[in-house]
Design an enzyme around this catalytic site. Structure first.
Site, PDB file in Angstrom:
ATOM      1  N   LYS A 135       0.879  -1.174   0.000  1.00 32.49           N
ATOM      2  CA  LYS A 135       0.000   0.000   0.000  1.00 32.49           C
ATOM      3  C   LYS A 135       0.915   1.223   0.000  1.00 32.49           C
ATOM      4  CE  LYS A 135      -4.403   1.225   2.148  1.00 32.49           C
ATOM      5  NZ  LYS A 135      -5.111   1.491   0.903  1.00 32.49           N
TER       6      LYS A 135
ATOM      7  N   GLU B  19      -8.103  -5.571  -9.845  1.00 32.32           N
ATOM      8  CA  GLU B  19      -8.852  -4.921  -8.778  1.00 32.32           C
ATOM      9  C   GLU B  19      -9.182  -3.483  -9.160  1.00 32.32           C
ATOM     10  OE1 GLU B  19      -6.921  -3.986  -5.065  1.00 32.32           O
ATOM     11  OE2 GLU B  19      -4.951  -3.858  -5.988  1.00 32.32           O
TER      12      GLU B  19
HETATM   13  N1  PLP Z   1      -7.195  -2.607  -2.943  1.00 33.74           N
HETATM   14  C1  PLP Z   1      -6.677  -1.384  -2.888  1.00 33.74           C
HETATM   15  C2  PLP Z   1      -5.862  -0.904  -4.029  1.00 33.74           C
HETATM   16  C3  PLP Z   1      -6.921  -0.565  -1.763  1.00 33.74           C
HETATM   17  O1  PLP Z   1      -6.412   0.673  -1.700  1.00 33.74           O
HETATM   18  C4  PLP Z   1      -7.713  -1.052  -0.711  1.00 33.74           C
HETATM   19  C5  PLP Z   1      -7.970  -0.244   0.463  1.00 33.74           C
HETATM   20  O2  PLP Z   1      -7.269  -0.295   1.436  1.00 33.74           O
HETATM   21  C6  PLP Z   1      -8.224  -2.357  -0.821  1.00 33.74           C
HETATM   22  C7  PLP Z   1      -7.955  -3.111  -1.946  1.00 33.74           C
HETATM   23  C8  PLP Z   1      -9.044  -2.942   0.276  1.00 33.74           C
HETATM   24  O3  PLP Z   1      -8.248  -3.328   1.361  1.00 33.74           O
HETATM   25  P1  PLP Z   1      -8.847  -3.358   2.813  1.00 33.74           P
HETATM   26  O4  PLP Z   1     -10.032  -4.236   2.752  1.00 33.74           O
HETATM   27  O5  PLP Z   1      -7.768  -3.935   3.646  1.00 33.74           O
HETATM   28  O6  PLP Z   1      -9.190  -1.961   3.165  1.00 33.74           O
HETATM   29  C1  COI Z   2      -9.057   2.192   2.196  1.00 32.75           C
HETATM   30  O1  COI Z   2     -10.074   1.578   1.870  1.00 32.75           O
HETATM   31  O2  COI Z   2      -8.696   2.256   3.379  1.00 32.75           O
HETATM   32  C2  COI Z   2      -8.201   2.847   1.211  1.00 32.75           C
HETATM   33  O3  COI Z   2      -7.085   3.149   1.536  1.00 32.75           O
HETATM   34  C3  COI Z   2      -8.721   3.141  -0.127  1.00 32.75           C
HETATM   35  C4  COI Z   2      -8.491   4.574  -0.504  1.00 32.75           C
HETATM   36  C5  COI Z   2      -8.674   4.705  -1.965  1.00 32.75           C
HETATM   37  C6  COI Z   2      -9.398   5.504   0.251  1.00 32.75           C
END
Ligand code: PLP
Ligand code: COI
Length: 341
Positions: free
Chosen positions: A186, A222
């Protein structure tokens, strides 16, 4: 920037934006060690013009939420998973990992210190928590930083995408992350890469875009900020398996819930030419929660899921279960929620 006051906020219309709350957590890695971390009221950061992250992109972040329960208490959702993922992102970006117990301590301190800003139960709002880290060493050559700032701020948010309203998406012609690149981390660069594709999709009338695998452009990868799932016509939960996507904590949780709901979930390659197999589809993530997809447009061809207007029954049930656990309305047999009080 002026500090936000509780009285400034309309809990039912928060949107997804930054508010300068009273407190944030800050820590610094210098002279070979983290300094211990503390809360501060200062929402600015000062660093040198040659700081590594400004030029060569050593930046990683996380996103998680605090949820107001019906009894007035506050739940966190799987903060240990965010701490672990951030450590993994640090490895890929060659940054100094932040100790996972300190990460969780910092998150708790920030939520407690700003607890008046955790939106009320039933408003649909949550407190979004954003841990991040930047390399601060002044460098000219491309090299890793020996100094870092770790910080956690929080901001009250409404739904990233409002309600369970299915929205249309297009398949992007761009990639956001390379096949063996930084997609699993991330890190800021992945999001910078998604700005133009996202803007172009919005100009064409789509909610956003969905990326294909960057090696063959054959399989679904995704969204820019969420993972993808589809529900097949015979009721199976499917989500992409790919080395270039972020391992979503929401996805990990939904895979477990889907299993317990008899949806026989699988992580598998999903050819874009075969999305017709789905009767429901959606985005899943911390900000997105579950956001249903009404249609996908690829090469000028539009595939619609269900009636294209309403969230399907499987999506609705997954949402109700996940959000019910997060806000403490449903028993958490998985041990995912961390009550703060
Ligand atoms: N994919 C991306 C590119 C993201 O930025 C996020 C957000 O955090 C997710 C997937 C979903 O991850 P999570 O469910 O851990 O928030
Ligand atoms: C999240 O879901 O926490 C993310 O970081 C996604 C972002 C595009 C707000």
């Amino acid at each position: 920037m002026a500090k936000t006051k509780v009285s400034d906020l309309d809990w039912n219309n928060l949107g997804f934006k930054y508010h300068d709350l009273p407190f944030r957590w800050t820590d610094e890695f210098k002279d070979g060690k983290w300094q211990g971390g503390h809360l501060t009221e200062d929402s600015t950061i000062v660093f040198n013009e040659a700081a590594e992250e400004m030029h060569y992109g050593q930046e990683i972040f996380e996103g998680l939420k605090a949820y107001r329960r019906k009894d007035g208490g506050i739940n966190l959702f799987r903060p240990d998973q965010n701490a672990r993922r951030m450590a993994n992102s640090a490895k890929r970006l060659m940054m100094q990992a932040y100790p996972e117990d300190k990460f969780i301590e910092g998150v708790k301190e920030v939520v407690k210190a700003n607890q008046d800003f955790v939106p009320p139960y039933g408003s649909g709002g949550t407190l979004y928590i954003r841990p991040f880290m930047i390399g601060t060493q002044p460098v000219v050559g491309v090299q890793r930083s020996e100094s870092y700032i770790f910080r956690i701020y929080a901001t009250p948010v409404g739904a990233y995408v409002k309600g369970l309203n299915p929205m249309p998406y297009k398949i992007s012609e761009y990639d956001r992350a390379a096949y063996a690149g930084t997609g699993q981390a991330k890190t800021a660069g992945n999001y910078a890469a998604s700005l133009l594709p996202s803007l172009e999709a919005k100009k064409e009338g789509f909610a956003d875009c969905l990326y294909l695998d960057p090696r063959e452009h054959k399989y679904i990868d995704e969204f820019g900020g969420a993972n993808f799932y589809g529900i097949t016509k015979d009721g199976q939960f499917q989500t992409p398996k790919s080395p270039s996507i972020l391992p979503s904590i929401t996805k990990k949780s939904l895979l477990q819930i889907a299993k317990d709901q008899g949806l026989n979930p699988v992580e598998t390659q999903i050819p874009i030419t075969e999305v017709g197999r789905f009767s429901e589809a959606g985005a899943m993530g911390t900000a997105a929660v579950i956001s249903p997809v009404s249609s996908l447009t690829y090469n000028g061809k539009k595939v619609t899921f269900g009636d294209g207007k309403h969230a399907g029954p499987v999506t609705q049930k997954l949402y109700d279960t996940l959000f019910g656990i997060q806000v403490g309305d449903l028993p958490d047999k998985y041990g995912w929620t961390v009550p703060l009080e």
